[in-house]
Design a protein around this motif. Structure first.
Motif, PDB file in Angstrom:
ATOM      1  N   GLY A  41      28.119  40.883  46.009  1.00 42.52           N
ATOM      2  CA  GLY A  41      29.280  41.965  46.161  1.00 42.52           C
ATOM      3  C   GLY A  41      29.042  42.323  47.799  1.00 42.52           C
ATOM      4  O   GLY A  41      29.156  40.811  49.008  1.00 42.52           O
ATOM      5  N   CYS A  42      29.985  42.910  48.380  1.00 38.71           N
ATOM      6  CA  CYS A  42      30.530  43.386  49.485  1.00 38.71           C
ATOM      7  C   CYS A  42      30.630  45.308  50.044  1.00 38.71           C
ATOM      8  O   CYS A  42      30.705  46.028  48.307  1.00 38.71           O
ATOM      9  N   GLN A  70      31.586  49.890  47.793  1.00 43.64           N
ATOM     10  CA  GLN A  70      30.865  48.880  46.473  1.00 43.64           C
ATOM     11  C   GLN A  70      31.804  47.592  46.055  1.00 43.64           C
ATOM     12  O   GLN A  70      32.356  48.628  44.768  1.00 43.64           O
ATOM     13  N   LEU A  71      31.512  46.845  46.270  1.00 42.88           N
ATOM     14  CA  LEU A  71      32.061  46.269  45.142  1.00 42.88           C
ATOM     15  C   LEU A  71      31.794  44.942  44.055  1.00 42.88           C
ATOM     16  O   LEU A  71      29.949  43.957  45.039  1.00 42.88           O
ATOM     17  N   MET A 131      34.871  35.447  46.836  1.00 40.46           N
ATOM     18  CA  MET A 131      36.478  35.554  45.917  1.00 40.46           C
ATOM     19  C   MET A 131      36.247  37.646  46.267  1.00 40.46           C
ATOM     20  O   MET A 131      37.251  38.225  46.697  1.00 40.46           O
ATOM     21  N   VAL A 132      35.443  38.091  46.224  1.00 43.60           N
ATOM     22  CA  VAL A 132      34.339  39.235  46.979  1.00 43.60           C
ATOM     23  C   VAL A 132      35.287  40.258  47.877  1.00 43.60           C
ATOM     24  O   VAL A 132      35.571  41.439  48.218  1.00 43.60           O
ATOM     25  N   ASP A 184      34.874  39.119  36.540  1.00 40.89           N
ATOM     26  CA  ASP A 184      35.368  40.724  35.900  1.00 40.89           C
ATOM     27  C   ASP A 184      34.445  40.837  37.991  1.00 40.89           C
ATOM     28  O   ASP A 184      33.536  40.285  38.766  1.00 40.89           O
ATOM     29  N   LEU A 185      35.283  42.172  38.416  1.00 40.93           N
ATOM     30  CA  LEU A 185      34.375  42.460  39.321  1.00 40.93           C
ATOM     31  C   LEU A 185      34.962  44.093  39.527  1.00 40.93           C
ATOM     32  O   LEU A 185      36.389  44.722  38.808  1.00 40.93           O
ATOM     33  N   VAL A 186      34.028  44.716  39.698  1.00 36.78           N
ATOM     34  CA  VAL A 186      33.367  46.124  39.549  1.00 36.78           C
ATOM     35  C   VAL A 186      33.867  46.920  41.455  1.00 36.78           C
ATOM     36  O   VAL A 186      32.805  46.522  41.745  1.00 36.78           O
ATOM     37  N   MET A 187      34.701  47.588  41.017  1.00 41.69           N
ATOM     38  CA  MET A 187      34.593  47.853  42.453  1.00 41.69           C
ATOM     39  C   MET A 187      34.201  49.960  42.428  1.00 41.69           C
ATOM     40  O   MET A 187      35.329  50.499  41.437  1.00 41.69           O
TER      41      MET A 187
END
Ligand code: OGA
Ligand code: ZN
Length: 383
Positions: free
Chosen positions: A354-355, A210-211, A156-157, A327-330
């Motif tokens: 991550g990506c 970065q994600l 999903m990232v 949760d996803l932090v970008m």
């Protein structure tokens, strides 16, 4: 382009188009500056807006020979090479308002450890334009955004990243798994605490954004940290200008080693652009090596590095939060530093994916949305 403009254009002498600022000072616009902005079909390709003539081929002493204002907000200009062009005052003023090196996007709003309202939003796979614009504004001003409710599914990232820009693949893959593994090829893939760092300073160019997406965290540790590196650098610039100068001018060597990769790059911990503004932070205490300078110079460097690092790790500047499942932090990897507290793998699994994406994606998207909104406004007005 919409922008807050405190200036206007007016005709001075018959051959002078004046840019008058709010305080009444007026400067004639350079004829070549105007000429290279002609937007007619002879001067540029209308679809791409790319220029069809090399401006170095215009006469160096090109002049404006006639000026008129056929309608409010429109100026008609005749140049000494015979070319005639119409200019929209709004376009010219917007161009003139761009500070050297700046972007016509929301400017960074620096923050410290007292930041309370974290930009947490509910993620959606197909946000409406207004919602997407609000996300972009948070990201561009604060340097990060946290999405909640991103399905805890592998991959999903990459899908979220693709909403904002193009994936930057590296030797870690298009997507990397951040979890504690034996024989890890990066300390991120262990359970130890990671101090504030920027990712991959050993790479040229560094990954811009970065994600990190939390698929699962069953441990009580592994809190995420973020620091606004620009805020820390700015504070250092104010308090300790000499230390700031040293960090902005010392080419530190960063290196990374794996079986099939050996990457090194040199960069100052605080990188400035040609106008002296902050451009990027390059900092990773696991990977940085200062060249061998004379002893006094090294003493000064180590002092500056210590001051910077201690601020980067101080609660005055750091925010700390838990990434829950989904949760996803970008975040902007050129401006912000990130880290995590250690965790105990015996308590359970902690797995992030991550990506990286290129730095300019969100700004491009922001401008596209703005153009779309302006066009819709124009259509409504002309209907
Ligand atoms: C990384 C990293 C932080 C974390 O993978 O680059 O810093 O929360 N991870 O595990
Ligand atoms: Zn990292």
């Amino acid at each position: 382009m919409t922008m807050q403009l405190n200036a206007r254009l007016r005709i001075g002498a018959p051959d002078e188009l004046l840019l008058e600022s709010a305080d009444g000072r007026a400067e004639p616009l350079h004829p070549l500056w105007l000429r290279e902005r002609c937007r007619d079909a002879v001067s540029m390709d209308l679809r791409t807006q790319q220029r069809l003539q090399d401006p170095s081929d215009f006469a160096p002493d090109l002049k404006v020979t006639a000026l008129s204002q056929p309608a409010p907000g429109v100026f008609h200009v005749t140049f000494s090479d015979g070319h005639q062009a119409s200019f929209s005052a709004a376009d010219i003023l917007a161009e003139a308002a761009l500070a050297p090196g700046s972007h016509d996007c929301p400017a960074p709003r620096l923050w410290d450890g007292s930041l309370r309202d974290l930009p947490r939003v509910r993620w959606r796979s197909e946000p409406a334009d207004d919602e997407l614009r609000a996300w972009l504004e948070s990201f561009l001003t604060l340097g990060f955004i946290i999405f909640e409710g991103v399905p805890s599914e592998p991959g999903m990232v990459l899908k979220v990243g693709a909403q904002f820009g193009f994936t930057r693949e590296t030797n870690f893959g298009a997507l990397f798994n951040v979890r504690s593994t034996p024989d890890a090829n990066d300390l991120a893939y262990t359970s130890i605490a990671l101090d504030a760092h920027t990712d991959n300073p050993y790479r040229t160019p560094v990954p811009g954004i970065q994600l990190l997406h939390c698929l699962v965290n069953q441990t009580s540790g592994g809190l995420s940290t973020l620091v606004d590196g620009f805020a820390v650098a700015q504070a250092l610039r104010n308090r300790e200008p000499e230390a700031f100068r040293i960090l902005a001018t010392t080419p530190v060597r960063f290196k990374y080693l794996d079986t099939d990769a050996e990457l090194t790059a040199s960069a100052p911990p605080i990188e400035l652009d040609v106008t002296g503004e902050l451009r990027a932070i390059h900092f990773s205490p696991r990977l940085d090596f200062v060249p061998l300078y004379p002893r006094a110079q090294l003493e000064a460097y180590y002092r500056a590095r210590r001051l910077f690092d201690h601020s980067l790790r101080a609660p005055d500047f750091e925010i700390r939060f838990l990434l829950k499942d989904g949760d996803l932090v970008m975040f902007d990897n050129c401006r912000l530093l990130h880290g995590r507290s250690g965790f105990d793998p015996a308590e359970g699994l902690r797995h992030l994916q991550g990506c990286y994406i290129d730095i300019d994606g969100p700004r491009s998207l922001y401008r596209v949305l703005r153009r779309r909104r302006e066009r819709a406004g124009e259509l409504r007005r002309s209907a």
